[in-house]
Write a protein that holds these residues in place. Sequence first.
Motif, PDB file in Angstrom:
ATOM      1  N   LYS A   1       0.869  -1.176   0.000  1.00 34.64           N
ATOM      2  CA  LYS A   1       0.000   0.000   0.000  1.00 34.64           C
ATOM      3  C   LYS A   1       0.906   1.226   0.000  1.00 34.64           C
ATOM      4  CE  LYS A   1      -3.992   2.129   2.217  1.00 34.64           C
ATOM      5  NZ  LYS A   1      -4.294   2.864   0.975  1.00 34.64           N
TER       6      LYS A   1
ATOM      7  N   ARG B   1       2.395   5.033   0.022  1.00 31.74           N
ATOM      8  CA  ARG B   1       2.106   6.248   0.792  1.00 31.74           C
ATOM      9  C   ARG B   1       2.901   7.411   0.205  1.00 31.74           C
ATOM     10  NH1 ARG B   1      -0.560   4.320   4.927  1.00 31.74           N
ATOM     11  NH2 ARG B   1      -0.129   2.163   5.481  1.00 31.74           N
TER      12      ARG B   1
ATOM     13  N   ASN C   1      -4.782   5.013  -5.490  1.00 31.36           N
ATOM     14  CA  ASN C   1      -4.407   5.181  -4.082  1.00 31.36           C
ATOM     15  C   ASN C   1      -3.780   6.539  -3.819  1.00 31.36           C
ATOM     16  OD1 ASN C   1      -5.123   2.714  -2.649  1.00 31.36           O
ATOM     17  ND2 ASN C   1      -3.796   1.748  -4.165  1.00 31.36           N
TER      18      ASN C   1
ATOM     19  N   ILE D   1      -8.494  -3.521  -2.823  1.00 31.77           N
ATOM     20  CA  ILE D   1      -8.115  -2.172  -3.250  1.00 31.77           C
ATOM     21  C   ILE D   1      -8.442  -1.969  -4.729  1.00 31.77           C
ATOM     22  CG2 ILE D   1      -6.138  -0.663  -3.728  1.00 31.77           C
ATOM     23  CD1 ILE D   1      -4.825  -1.797  -1.226  1.00 31.77           C
TER      24      ILE D   1
END
Lengths: 250, 309
Positions: free
Chosen positions: A16, A18, B131, B263
Amino acid sequence: MKVLVAVKRVVDYNVKVRPKSDMTDVDLANVKMSINPFCEIAVEEAVRLKEKGVATEIVAVSVGPQQSQEQLRTALALGADRAILVNTDETLEPLAIAKCLKAVCESESPDIILMGKQAIDGDNNQTGQMLGALTGYGQATFASELTIEGGNATVIREVDGGLQTLALPLPAIVTADLRLNEPRYASLPNIMKAKKKQLDTTTPVDLGVDIANRVTLLGVELPAERAAGIKVEDIAQLVDKLKNEAKVIS
Amino acid sequence: MSTLVIAEHDNSSMNVATLNSVAAAQALGGDIDILVVGADCQAAAEQAAQVDGIGKVMVADNAAYAHSLAENVAPMIAEIAAGYSHIMATATTTAKNIMPRVAALLDVQAISDISGVVSEDTFKRPIYAGNLIATVQSSDAIKVLTVRGTAFDAAPADGGSASIEAVGSAHDSAKSSFIGEEVAESDRPELTAADIVISGGRGMGNGENFDMLYNLADKFGAAVGASRAAVDAGFVPNDMQVGQTGKIVAPDLYVAVGISGAIQHLAGMKDSKVIVAINKDEEAPIFSVADYGLVADLFVALPELDAAV
């Protein structure tokens, strides 16, 4: 028949991502890197072409930093015969990468160029099409099935409405969509063998390619979060909420 | 400043997705023209001429453009592009296939899937499957852009009466040829255009159980979608896939049934106005984006919902 297959080093799809604390870019410190999943599908397709006796040689190529050798070794372990790294520490845009690949095409003269339809970092979905324009070759993007026969490629493509079939004279560019195949895992003996396979390094300067970026990244941000919703008890309450609160059904 | 919008069409009619690009062009400001590249595509051009606020519609009508082959259409667009500061098309599979080829012919770096217009040369776009949102600035003289349809509300389809002129020459590269297509036939609305979308995931168990969703969809006039997990499991064909690797949708109501909420699925639907999730696992990530969540066995909940509406 010679296959050129392009691979890109990207953040692993399980990570994930960032932003950096100053929001200037993505934070890639200590993040696991892998071969782009769509590129892996392209490599698998190349290997299957060789196993079918259609292809005789598979050359893997990557444009990126020194560490991209890891992804090239992965391609070699999956079955590529040799590899070329176009080494640069700059973050190249699709146009510059396509120009590097064009130069490699000129020296290698492949019969078909296989690549992923997009990389999962920038999500640009451009490089294959741009290479098509620069080389003048035909392109079949978003491929879910590839057949080669008599100097022609027949490709089934995934399009919005369903499936489209194209025929292309070789050389041509084919970009892989998800359903083209399911990549194998490299076996340990093949990983060991891959370490001894030939890996040549060149640079954009050696290839005579102008890699100046045209687009500047000004910053990154997190997407707007959705406000937390509520849990409903049952269907009756759900239907009531949709009718009277959200007013999306009547 | 002037923008050329490339029409998405099937020769006989203009696809409404074109109107999202017109809206993005309006957000930019300046003059807007539309280019229709096709074969026997006069009807599509006439629809384009009805769009409000368009300067003119140009039509490149030639047999070589019948199936929107990138090798033929891209040089046609590049030929017209020189007179414009921006070239835009909604990011359908057709535009994604053609526009980067146009950009490379013009020696410019295309910008894919813009979700916002900041200024004449600066745009927002999703990266890493949505994202993160990047803000990027182009230094190219001609900006070649694809537009994320769900990020711009469609411009009005009528109210205008632009002139139509024939342009361009035939580019027939012979680098690819059209063999055939399998178009999914359905009486239901198209996924990306539907006001209501009902999607099933791996929790549906098999393809037959999707009949429950089809029945429900027909009551609502909804489209039916699926998660990648349901597609990979072979329940339904890939053109039903909603997600980063499938279609991006933003309907008024999105109902996710038996979808955990990976996701990559969320990236394809989280801009929907109202989201409903039905899942028996109360920890499923889909509930974090749902306005209304129902923790229930879908095989009990779906018949109840069917009976209640």
